[in-house]
Enzyme design. Structure first.
Site, PDB file in Angstrom:
ATOM      1  CG  HIS A  57      -1.993   1.022   1.178  1.00  0.00           C
ATOM      2  ND1 HIS A  57      -3.209   0.843   1.781  1.00  0.00           N
ATOM      3  CD2 HIS A  57      -2.049   2.249   0.605  1.00  0.00           C
ATOM      4  CE1 HIS A  57      -3.961   1.923   1.582  1.00  0.00           C
ATOM      5  NE2 HIS A  57      -3.261   2.789   0.869  1.00  0.00           N
ATOM      6  CG  HIS A  59      -1.030   6.650  -2.030  1.00  0.00           C
ATOM      7  ND1 HIS A  59      -2.236   6.589  -2.681  1.00  0.00           N
ATOM      8  CD2 HIS A  59      -1.242   6.102  -0.807  1.00  0.00           C
ATOM      9  CE1 HIS A  59      -3.144   6.048  -1.884  1.00  0.00           C
ATOM     10  NE2 HIS A  59      -2.560   5.739  -0.740  1.00  0.00           N
ATOM     11  CG  ASN A  91      -4.904   7.663  -4.948  1.00  0.00           C
ATOM     12  OD1 ASN A  91      -3.900   6.992  -5.160  1.00  0.00           O
ATOM     13  ND2 ASN A  91      -5.117   8.281  -3.802  1.00  0.00           N
ATOM     14  CG  ASP A 146      -6.211   3.477  -0.995  1.00  0.00           C
ATOM     15  OD1 ASP A 146      -6.780   3.118   0.052  1.00  0.00           O
ATOM     16  OD2 ASP A 146      -5.253   4.266  -1.014  1.00  0.00           O
ATOM     17  CG  HIS A 173     -10.247   4.203   1.359  1.00  0.00           C
ATOM     18  ND1 HIS A 173      -9.166   4.991   1.675  1.00  0.00           N
ATOM     19  CD2 HIS A 173     -11.339   4.876   1.819  1.00  0.00           C
ATOM     20  CE1 HIS A 173      -9.581   6.086   2.296  1.00  0.00           C
ATOM     21  NE2 HIS A 173     -10.897   6.033   2.396  1.00  0.00           N
ATOM     22  CG  ASN A 272      -9.448   9.052   5.265  1.00  0.00           C
ATOM     23  OD1 ASN A 272      -9.993   8.507   6.210  1.00  0.00           O
ATOM     24  ND2 ASN A 272     -10.065   9.279   4.122  1.00  0.00           N
ATOM     25  CG  ASP A 299      -2.299   4.968   3.405  1.00  0.00           C
ATOM     26  OD1 ASP A 299      -2.211   5.164   2.176  1.00  0.00           O
ATOM     27  OD2 ASP A 299      -3.183   5.479   4.117  1.00  0.00           O
ATOM     28  CG  HIS A 303      -0.225  15.120   0.698  1.00  0.00           C
ATOM     29  ND1 HIS A 303      -1.013  15.121  -0.428  1.00  0.00           N
ATOM     30  CD2 HIS A 303      -0.745  14.169   1.517  1.00  0.00           C
ATOM     31  CE1 HIS A 303      -1.974  14.214  -0.296  1.00  0.00           C
ATOM     32  NE2 HIS A 303      -1.824  13.619   0.869  1.00  0.00           N
ATOM     33  CG  PHE A 317      -7.438  12.914   4.911  1.00  0.00           C
ATOM     34  CD1 PHE A 317      -7.631  12.860   6.285  1.00  0.00           C
ATOM     35  CD2 PHE A 317      -8.486  13.378   4.116  1.00  0.00           C
ATOM     36  CE1 PHE A 317      -8.840  13.236   6.853  1.00  0.00           C
ATOM     37  CE2 PHE A 317      -9.696  13.762   4.673  1.00  0.00           C
ATOM     38  CZ  PHE A 317      -9.874  13.697   6.048  1.00  0.00           C
TER      39      PHE A 317
END
Length: 421
Positions: A57, A59, A91, A146, A173, A272, A299, A303, A317
């Site tokens: 998991h 990103h 995403n 997700d 999710h 989140n 996760d 950012h 989040f």
């Protein structure tokens, strides 16, 4: 050329270690023993040597959000954390919801990733629609939306039924948006003290309960992302008791922190699902220990610091975590005798790989040389200035830990070497 990793220590059982040399040639372990010789020798000086970690998991934000992270920077960050296999969420922009868009990301992975990166396909087009992707045409190991929950039970039923026919997992999710009410942190003690809208635990657990019933009906492998609440653990435990093929993950930050660790209205702590209450935290630790929760995943959610520089209300989040996950877990749980080193490695590599049929290294002759080396003795302070990720949005900056990754190999090639950085 034969590479020798000399004077390492591998886990035999629990926290018991034994000294070992490992010889690697053409990406494979060719010999285990002592006093081995080869053309290239790296003296590990007693550091822990293990198979590379597996994180299902993460990103990586590419395409569309490359100011936050790229496949290149995310994979380098993974290597710095001792992670040799990762699974990237869909995403992105565009969402890889057609074979062509999916292949475009695969091409970037093949060009840029320094670790083994597997791309998820979404469950529905654009993640938020009620139209399923063409799962048959998508060459993905699993499907997930997700970042958002699948809001409609009928769509989840259709997705699970089709995924089961393809023998592919549905990864969820879980978030019932009708119960959110604009929440930005856990509905508990701290949100009231800070005057911020809360997110109830049932936002997550109600969808898990729904999905477990649908998974029981369809027979799909149903996996729950980033479990955070006591009621969620209870629902997963009951699903397993009934024979449902349900698995689950938990993040290091939900195991180590709770709502009372949030010092102020500081978006670095906004994630989140949110950091929940102490009772939820205890349930997560117990759930991991008894097998209700199967393994650990980060996760990793990068950012920009500009986005995370304010308060909870307007910030996105998510926190980063892939570079520090092992060290944080080792320090907070193995060092405190709350779990064994063998257990931790199993939950951060063997179990996720096995449950999702992913490749991983094995410390045996003939095993693929996906390897991580960790220094269990030297204490250091986590410093986001040292990150290889493009992002540094973490509440763990300044934490003193042990278990720094010193060396990472993928298919026998060195992809991270602390002594060269």
């Amino acid at each position: 050329m034969k590479l020798i990793l000399k004077n390492g220590q591998r886990v035999v059982k629990d926290n018991e270690l034994e000294s070992i040399d490992i010889a690697i040639e053409e990406g494979v372990i060719v010999e285990l023993g002592h006093d081995l010789e080869g053309e290239q020798v790296i003296d590990l000086k007693g550091k822990l040597i293990t198979n590379g970690l597996v994180d299902i998991h993460v990103h990586f934000r590419e395409p569309g959000f490359t100011d936050k992270e790229t496949i290149l920077s995310g994979s380098k960050a993974s290597a710095r954390g001792g992670v040799t296999t990762v699974c990237a969420m869909p995403n992105t922009n565009p969402v890889p919801d057609t074979p062509e868009k999916f292949q475009a990301i695969q091409d970037i992975i093949e060009r840029d990733s320094v670790v083994k990166t597997f791309q998820y396909a979404p469950i529905t087009e654009e993640l938020r629609t009620d139209k399923l992707v063409d799962m048959v045409a998508m060459d993905s190991f699993a499907f997930t939306n997700d970042g958002v929950g699948v809001q409609t039970a009928g769509i989840m039923y259709e997705a699970m039924k089709l995924a089961a026919s393809l023998d592919k997992p549905i990864v969820a999710h879980t978030e019932d948006e009708s119960l959110l009410y604009g929440g930005v942190m856990h509905e508990g003690i701290r949100n009231k003290e800070l005057g911020l809208p809360g997110i109830m635990g049932i936002v997550e657990s109600s969808q898990i309960a729904r999905d477990i019933l649908i998974a029981k009906e369809t027979g799909v492998h149903y996996h729950v992302c980033h479990v955070s609440s006591k009621e969620s653990v209870d629902a997963i435990r009951e699903g397993k008791r009934q024979g449902v093929n349900v698995t689950a993950e938990v993040t290091p930050h939900h195991l180590i922190l709770n709502e009372m660790d949030i010092p102020s209205d500081n978006a670095i702590f906004k994630m989140n699902p949110p950091l929940r209450g102490k009772e939820d935290q205890r349930a997560l630790i117990e759930g991991l220990a008894d097998g209700t929760i199967d393994f650990i995943a980060t996760d990793h959610a990068p950012h920009t610091m500009e986005e995370k520089s304010g308060g909870f209300i307007d910030a996105p989040f998510g926190i980063v975590g892939i570079e520090t996950s092992f060290a944080l877990m080792y320090t907070h749980f193995v060092e405190k005798n709350l779990m064994t080193l063998e257990f931790l490695i199993d939950r951060m590599s063997h179990l996720p790989a096995r449950l999702f049929n992913l490749p991983m290294g094995e410390l045996k002759v003939g095993g693929v040389a996906d390897i991580a080396v960790f220094d269990l003795e030297k204490e250091y302070a986590i410093n986001s200035d040292d990150y290889l990720s493009k992002a540094a949005n973490t509440p763990f900056n300044g934490y003193k830990v042990k278990g720094m990754c010193a060396l990472t190999l993928v298919d026998g090639e060195i992809v991270y070497h602390a002594f060269e950085n």
